[in-house]
Scaffold this motif. Structure first.
Motif, PDB file in Angstrom:
ATOM      1  N   SER B 572       0.485 -17.316   3.411  1.00 52.85           N
ATOM      2  CA  SER B 572       1.004 -17.085   4.772  1.00 52.85           C
ATOM      3  C   SER B 572       1.750 -15.755   4.827  1.00 52.85           C
ATOM      4  O   SER B 572       1.695 -15.046   5.844  1.00 52.85           O
ATOM      5  CB  SER B 572       1.896 -18.246   5.204  1.00 52.85           C
ATOM      6  N   ASP B 574       0.944 -13.160   3.104  1.00 56.34           N
ATOM      7  CA  ASP B 574      -0.132 -12.175   3.137  1.00 56.34           C
ATOM      8  C   ASP B 574      -0.691 -12.048   4.546  1.00 56.34           C
ATOM      9  O   ASP B 574      -0.874 -10.947   5.059  1.00 56.34           O
ATOM     10  CB  ASP B 574      -1.221 -12.622   2.163  1.00 56.34           C
ATOM     11  N   ARG B 575      -0.909 -13.236   5.173  1.00 50.01           N
ATOM     12  CA  ARG B 575      -1.514 -13.202   6.500  1.00 50.01           C
ATOM     13  C   ARG B 575      -0.583 -12.579   7.531  1.00 50.01           C
ATOM     14  O   ARG B 575      -0.977 -11.742   8.325  1.00 50.01           O
ATOM     15  CB  ARG B 575      -1.883 -14.627   6.935  1.00 50.01           C
ATOM     16  N   SER B 576       0.709 -12.996   7.527  1.00 48.26           N
ATOM     17  CA  SER B 576       1.596 -12.558   8.615  1.00 48.26           C
ATOM     18  C   SER B 576       2.077 -11.128   8.416  1.00 48.26           C
ATOM     19  O   SER B 576       2.072 -10.350   9.373  1.00 48.26           O
ATOM     20  CB  SER B 576       2.780 -13.521   8.726  1.00 48.26           C
ATOM     21  N   VAL B 578       1.367  -8.532   5.623  1.00 45.78           N
ATOM     22  CA  VAL B 578       0.463  -7.464   5.192  1.00 45.78           C
ATOM     23  C   VAL B 578      -0.646  -7.248   6.224  1.00 45.78           C
ATOM     24  O   VAL B 578      -0.841  -6.143   6.733  1.00 45.78           O
ATOM     25  CB  VAL B 578      -0.135  -7.799   3.812  1.00 45.78           C
ATOM     26  N   ASP B 579      -1.306  -8.382   6.574  1.00 42.85           N
ATOM     27  CA  ASP B 579      -2.386  -8.270   7.556  1.00 42.85           C
ATOM     28  C   ASP B 579      -1.843  -7.829   8.913  1.00 42.85           C
ATOM     29  O   ASP B 579      -2.482  -7.067   9.641  1.00 42.85           O
ATOM     30  CB  ASP B 579      -3.111  -9.604   7.712  1.00 42.85           C
ATOM     31  N   GLY B 580      -0.623  -8.307   9.283  1.00 45.62           N
ATOM     32  CA  GLY B 580      -0.019  -7.963  10.572  1.00 45.62           C
ATOM     33  C   GLY B 580       0.174  -6.461  10.685  1.00 45.62           C
ATOM     34  O   GLY B 580      -0.134  -5.863  11.735  1.00 45.62           O
ATOM     35  N   VAL B 582      -1.439  -4.064   9.085  1.00 45.58           N
ATOM     36  CA  VAL B 582      -2.749  -3.413   9.209  1.00 45.58           C
ATOM     37  C   VAL B 582      -3.271  -3.559  10.633  1.00 45.58           C
ATOM     38  O   VAL B 582      -3.724  -2.596  11.256  1.00 45.58           O
ATOM     39  CB  VAL B 582      -3.743  -4.033   8.193  1.00 45.58           C
ATOM     40  N   ASN B 583      -3.120  -4.792  11.182  1.00 42.61           N
ATOM     41  CA  ASN B 583      -3.628  -5.039  12.533  1.00 42.61           C
ATOM     42  C   ASN B 583      -2.871  -4.223  13.576  1.00 42.61           C
ATOM     43  O   ASN B 583      -3.446  -3.748  14.562  1.00 42.61           O
ATOM     44  CB  ASN B 583      -3.518  -6.531  12.875  1.00 42.61           C
TER      45      ASN B 583
END
Lengths: 98, 631
Positions: B572, B574-576, B578-580, B582-583
């Protein structure tokens, strides 16, 4: 010969061409409007050349050559467009919408 | 040395016949193939027997390395000497006769092809067991004959008893084989070789591995505490009982002792145990045989008793006499079983109490059964007399009063139960049954006279037998012979009164007698022991299973759960985050593009207008600039 009416006529033709360009939806009419505007520029430049030297008239000859080339290209595009969608109406060509 | 050198064919031919029968699946060819292969074995064995046993030829010893792992070598080898050549002759003779007999016995059986295939497999494996010089190779063949025993006991798959009996035989003998395997491992760890000839150069086997090997032998030969499986194995077709469960396969345990003993591999202490186990088993089995009423189970218990007598003889060091009894027992017990098969087929009954008076219908079978019974009871001039007398003499010589008294009782009982069996079936009052003999049964009569004559003919062979093992046979009818003979005749007379004349003393109708019978009728609680052990094992497995599920699996699951939770939280993050990030960066150009894209209407007139507007704008700017400049 008073060149001023030639200039006025040229401006009038230019305006007619511009209005045509802004209002017409037929591709052929658009090309015709562009031709009209080029011709009006020719007339204006010839008109001004009467006041001074012949440069304007030489320019007019060049412009006519360019206009001829432009017609050739324009007609080609129109035929290609017609083949693509079976119409010359401008409404259909909305693919550039972002 | 011609026959001895081709004797490995005795293993190869039956195994090849097994494969051929399975491959061809031909009802007509199966018995021919099985018969020919066993007949070829018989021919080769006879030749080998003549060369090595009778003419005293040099023993054939072949050995080669089979598996090499580093410095450890597992070998494979054959040893054909006097001991194995005689056993080969017994095995091939009985196998061949049984194949002939089976043609009549199973004439209408749908699984006929499978039967002959399994018999061929057995013949090859048993030959291998007999000829092996290496204990490991012997163990492999040992297990193969165990497999054949399992397959053939369960031959009638739809029968009620057969599958249970085959599983019982398999589990019980495998249990004993486990000890044997442990013994082999210990022996290998200690000596680095399992070749018996090589071991014999190092001296006797240490007591513990020897005992473990002997436990395997006890399992195969149905000694205490393993004797329960053999009577149940009578669910097999009768020729199989004759071949596997009396004449050859159950002899494997005895043969192992014989083989080890003949190479001086067994020391004194284990042999005492063999003697006592043998003596007690002989008596117990004889008592059970005296009350059993099933035609085949009586002689099955008799087999247990006689195997035990052989063990007793070996245990006391009476090697030659024990081996003579192996030979005699194979002949008379195979004969008795084959007679029992004819009896059961022609009458359709399986209890001795249901038959009676059969001698009136078939004198020939009665005579043959009488030959077998006389030989079993040890009455002269039948061959059983010489070996039984010899065993009795060996027991008397040992001077152990417990052994002597138990053996006296066994000798008396063995004569009693076999004549009880014989008189109940062939004499006395005729009970309610229908005798029918169809032409196919003639096949079953062929082996009987051969074996019947052999029970007498082997008597003449006894001096040669002694001579071959370097002993001189001097027959003297002394005190021990008289006692053994007297006991046997006493047993015969008792059986004669009770079952031939059918005099029934009042004591046999009392409750006391019924209570007395109950213990041997229940085989001295051996099944209770088996089921108790099986239940205990199941309970133990249950407890261990619960422990495994609750504690071991619980720990594994706990570790697993922790890992899953940990990875979930890391995921979670990673998703919130790191990915956030990048997004977010990616969304900026996308938003900007969304803002500016509206200009592109895709309508050309708009573009034209904007061009004009642009031109006008430029023109106006220029005009204003000019005007301002003029001003």
């Amino acid at each position: 010969m008073n060149p001023s009416w030639m200039i006025y006529l040229g401006l009038a033709l230019l305006s007619i061409g511009a209005i045509g360009l802004a209002t017409q939806r037929n591709l052929i009419k658009l090309v015709m409007s562009i031709e009209l505007m080029i011709s009006s520029v020719c007339m204006i430049s010839v008109g001004y050349s009467l006041l001074n030297d012949v440069t304007g008239q030489v320019l007019a000859i060049y412009l006519m050559a360019i206009a001829a080339a432009e017609v050739a290209v324009g007609a080609g595009i129109i035929i290609a467009a017609y083949r693509l969608s079976n119409t010359v109406d401008l409404e259909v060509y909305g693919r550039l919408r972002g | 040395m011609m026959f001895a050198e081709i004797s490995p064919l005795c293993i190869i031919l039956p195994l090849a016949s097994f494969i051929l029968i399975i491959a061809l699946r031909s009802r007509r060819l199966s018995p021919i193939l099985a018969g020919l292969s066993t007949l070829a074995c018989l021919a080769i064995s006879s030749g080998t027997f003549y060369e090595i046993f009778l003419s005293g030829g040099r023993p054939l010893y072949i050995t080669y390395d089979w598996i090499r792992i580093g410095n450890s070598i597992l070998g494979f080898g054959l040893l054909i000497d006097k001991v194995s050549s005689l056993m080969m002759l017994i095995v091939s003779l009985i196998s061949f006769l049984v194949v002939v007999y089976s043609v009549g016995y199973l004439h209408d059986d749908p699984s006929w092809v499978r039967y002959f295939a399994e018999v061929s497999l057995f013949a090859g494996s048993m030959m291998g067991l007999v000829m092996s010089s290496n204990l490991l190779a012997m163990f492999i063949f040992w297990e193969l004959v165990g497999l054949c025993s399992y397959l053939l006991i369960g031959f009638w798959l739809t029968d009620e008893r057969a599958p249970v009996a085959s599983t019982e035989a398999f589990v019980v003998t495998r249990f004993a084989d486990g000890f044997m395997m442990l013994g082999l491992v210990l022996l290998y760890a200690e000596l680095g070789t399992l070749d018996m000839v090589r071991i014999s150069k190092l001296g006797a086997i240490a007591p513990i591995p020897a005992l473990l090997l002997l436990i395997g032998a006890f399992g195969k030969s149905a000694q205490i505490p393993f004797y329960g499986w053999l009577p149940d194995a009578m669910a097999a077709p009768t020729p199989i009982s004759a071949l596997l469960h009396s004449a050859t396969m159950v002899k494997a345990g005895v043969y192992l002792v014989l083989r080890l003993y003949s190479l001086d591999l067994l020391s004194g202490e284990p042999m005492r145990i063999v003697a006592y186990i043998g003596c007690i088993t002989a008596l117990l089995a004889a008592i059970i045989a005296s009350v059993e009423i099933d035609v085949k189970r009586v002689i099955a218990y008799s087999t247990v008793s006689h195997l035990a007598l052989m063990m007793l003889a070996f245990g006391l060091g009476a090697f030659t006499i024990g081996y003579l009894h192996v030979l005699n027992h194979s002949i008379f017990k195979a004969l008795l079983f084959l007679c029992a098969g004819v009896v059961m087929h022609t009458t359709g009954k399986s209890k001795i109490t249901e038959i009676g008076g059969l001698a009136r219908h078939s004198k020939f079978v009665a005579l043959m059964a009488l030959f077998g019974s006389l030989s079993l009871a040890g009455l002269p001039p039948f061959s059983g007399f010489f070996s039984k007398d010899g065993i009795f003499a060996a027991v008397l010589e040992s001077g152990d009063s417990a052994l002597i008294s138990l053996t006296c009782f066994t000798v008396f009982l063995s004569s009693f139960y076999i004549f009880r069996w014989y008189f109940s079936i062939f004499h006395g009052r005729e009970k309610d049954y229908h005798y029918h003999f169809i032409p196919e049964y003639r096949w079953m009569l062929i082996p009987l006279p051969i074996l019947g004559i052999l029970t007498l003919a082997v008597s003449g062979f006894v001096p040669t037998f002694y001579e071959a093992f370097g002993e001189i046979f001097h027959f003297h009818f002394g005190l021990e012979g008289a006692i053994a003979l007297l006991l046997a005749i006493l047993g015969l007379i008792l059986a004669f009164f009770l079952y031939f004349l059918e005099i029934r003393p009042f004591i046999m109708d009392t409750t006391f007698w019924a209570l007395l019978r109950r213990l041997p009728e229940r085989a001295f609680g051996i099944y209770w022991l088996y089921f108790g052990l099986a239940n205990l094992t199941i309970r133990l497995a249950d407890i261990l299973g619960t422990f495994d599920r609750k504690i071991l699996d619980g720990f594994v699951n706990l570790v697993g759960n922790i890992t899953v939770r940990l990875s979930d939280s890391l995921g979670s993050i990673d998703r919130s985050i790191v990915d956030g990030l990048v997004n977010l960066i990616a969304s900026i150009p996308s938003r900007l593009g969304g803002l500016t894209r509206r200009i592109h209407t895709g309508i050309m007139l708009d573009y034209n207008l904007s061009i004009l507007a642009g031109v006008i704008l430029v023109a106006m700017v220029l005009w204003i600039t000019v005007v301002l400049a003029v001003i």
